[in-house]
Scaffold this motif. Structure first.
Motif, PDB file in Angstrom:
ATOM      1  N   THR A  84      -4.974   0.723 -13.319  1.00 11.43           N
ATOM      2  CA  THR A  84      -5.201  -0.004 -12.071  1.00 11.43           C
ATOM      3  C   THR A  84      -4.871  -1.485 -12.260  1.00 11.43           C
ATOM      4  O   THR A  84      -5.239  -2.089 -13.270  1.00 11.43           O
ATOM      5  CB  THR A  84      -6.668   0.148 -11.624  1.00 11.43           C
ATOM      6  OG1 THR A  84      -6.925   1.523 -11.318  1.00 11.43           O
ATOM      7  CG2 THR A  84      -6.963  -0.691 -10.400  1.00 11.43           C
ATOM      8  N   ALA A 101      -2.824  -5.138   1.470  1.00  8.06           N
ATOM      9  CA  ALA A 101      -2.094  -3.892   1.728  1.00  8.06           C
ATOM     10  C   ALA A 101      -0.744  -4.157   2.365  1.00  8.06           C
ATOM     11  O   ALA A 101       0.239  -3.450   2.099  1.00  8.06           O
ATOM     12  CB  ALA A 101      -2.927  -2.975   2.617  1.00  8.06           C
ATOM     13  N   ILE A 157      -5.142  -2.598  -7.066  1.00  4.63           N
ATOM     14  CA  ILE A 157      -4.098  -1.656  -6.671  1.00  4.63           C
ATOM     15  C   ILE A 157      -4.080  -0.503  -7.666  1.00  4.63           C
ATOM     16  O   ILE A 157      -3.859  -0.713  -8.866  1.00  4.63           O
ATOM     17  CB  ILE A 157      -2.707  -2.334  -6.638  1.00  4.63           C
ATOM     18  CG1 ILE A 157      -2.735  -3.572  -5.731  1.00  4.63           C
ATOM     19  CG2 ILE A 157      -1.638  -1.359  -6.167  1.00  4.63           C
ATOM     20  CD1 ILE A 157      -2.803  -4.887  -6.461  1.00  4.63           C
ATOM     21  N   ILE A 188      -5.156   0.364  -2.166  1.00  2.00           N
ATOM     22  CA  ILE A 188      -5.846  -0.924  -2.270  1.00  2.00           C
ATOM     23  C   ILE A 188      -7.342  -0.652  -2.258  1.00  2.00           C
ATOM     24  O   ILE A 188      -7.886  -0.114  -1.285  1.00  2.00           O
ATOM     25  CB  ILE A 188      -5.464  -1.861  -1.106  1.00  2.00           C
ATOM     26  CG1 ILE A 188      -3.932  -1.899  -0.930  1.00  2.00           C
ATOM     27  CG2 ILE A 188      -6.046  -3.244  -1.345  1.00  2.00           C
ATOM     28  CD1 ILE A 188      -3.177  -2.341  -2.160  1.00  2.00           C
ATOM     29  N   ASP A 215       0.808  -1.227   0.000  1.00  2.00           N
ATOM     30  CA  ASP A 215       0.000   0.000   0.000  1.00  2.00           C
ATOM     31  C   ASP A 215       0.835   1.269   0.000  1.00  2.00           C
ATOM     32  O   ASP A 215       0.290   2.372  -0.042  1.00  2.00           O
ATOM     33  CB  ASP A 215      -0.995   0.005   1.164  1.00  2.00           C
ATOM     34  CG  ASP A 215      -0.342  -0.016   2.531  1.00  2.00           C
ATOM     35  OD1 ASP A 215       0.900  -0.180   2.611  1.00  2.00           O
ATOM     36  OD2 ASP A 215      -1.066   0.135   3.529  1.00  2.00           O
TER      37      ASP A 215
END
Length: 282
Positions: free
Chosen positions: A160, A228, A188, A99, A94
């Motif tokens: 993404t 994450a 992500i 996330i 993360d």
């Protein structure tokens, strides 16, 4: 790794079950360990890239592109699953991207959905079953604007990295345009878009281990918190680009080897059929 080295490995395991998938996983494992291409000491190190990532993260939050992410912990708490080059950095996943989960509006209201290509692109894990490409634009059906608004689905930007977190775990693709997903994803959103290809490679490499460690009774699932906190090996950006190019080259070679292997298997079966038929006729 060079193509002739991969061909040598193929020659060694060609008769083994799942030969090509093993080769593909081997390439991915080398990629995320910094062993697929050489490092260049003159390039911007990952520590400097990480500072730029943090600036972009703040800009994403300020502009409303993403909500302020939850705080899950510091990089210092990370385990380091394997050694990486000195110019790389171990970080929480993360740290390099937000996330994002997904959602599904009520299926009892048909106005929440619309035909593919006529509404808001929306994916379910089933849309990635058998999908062999890198970039995907939409699934079998779209959400209506109403369906997006009343559900927990989030419209995410181009680039993404889409990762299925249940039913099954481990499908990976990259959004070719703005897209949303159902709750079977923990995607992500990279803070630096140029990192998306390497993030996707890493998620593919880690998918078997993530799946093996997942929990669940009816079906296995990984939470946003777990995704994450995945230890992520961050290379310099220029090296990421070289890794992506080399992975593309070697995966294309795997495709050709797979075609050749299929032909060999067919010819073996055809040969055995002919031999058996002749033997029965005598």
């Amino acid at each position: 790794m060079k193509s002739n080295q991969l061909l040598l490995l193929f020659d060694m395991i060609a008769d083994a079950p799942e030969a090509i998938p093993r080769l593909r996983q081997f390439v991915l494992d080398l990629a995320v360990r910094g062993k697929l291409v050489e490092q260049n000491p003159d390039e911007e190190p990952a520590s400097t890239l990480l500072k730029r990532v943090m600036i972009e993260k703040a800009r994403f939050v300020k502009s409303g592109t993403i909500r302020k992410p939850r705080y899950f912990g510091e990089d210092e708490d990370l385990s380091q699953p394997f050694e990486i080059p000195d110019c790389w950095r171990w970080v929480r996943l993360d740290r390099v991207g937000a996330i994002i989960g997904g959602g599904t509006p009520s299926a009892s209201d048909p106005h929440n959905f619309t035909d593919s290509g006529t509404g808001v692109p929306w994916l379910t894990p089933a849309d990635l079953g058998g999908f062999l490409g890198t970039f995907i634009s939409r699934g079998a059906r779209d959400l209506s604007e109403k369906g997006l608004k009343i559900s927990s689905a989030t419209l995410m930007p181009t680039g993404t990295v889409l990762f299925t977190s249940r039913a099954p775990i481990g499908y990976v693709a990259i959004a070719a345009n703005s897209i949303s997903t159902n709750q079977g994803f923990k995607s992500i959103v990279p803070y630096i878009s140029d990192c998306s290809r390497f993030i996707a490679i890493t998620m593919k490499a880690f998918a078997p281990q993530i799946d093996a460690n997942a929990s669940g009774t009816t079906f296995k699932e990984v939470s946003g918190k777990i995704v994450a906190g995945i230890p992520f090996p961050l290379p310099p950006l220029a090296e990421q680009h070289r890794i992506v190019a080399k992975v593309d080259e070697l995966m294309a070679l795997c495709d050709r080897l797979e075609e050749c292997l299929s032909t060999v298997i067919y010819m073996r079966r055809h040969f055995l059929d002919v031999v058996l038929r002749n033997a029965l006729e005598q």
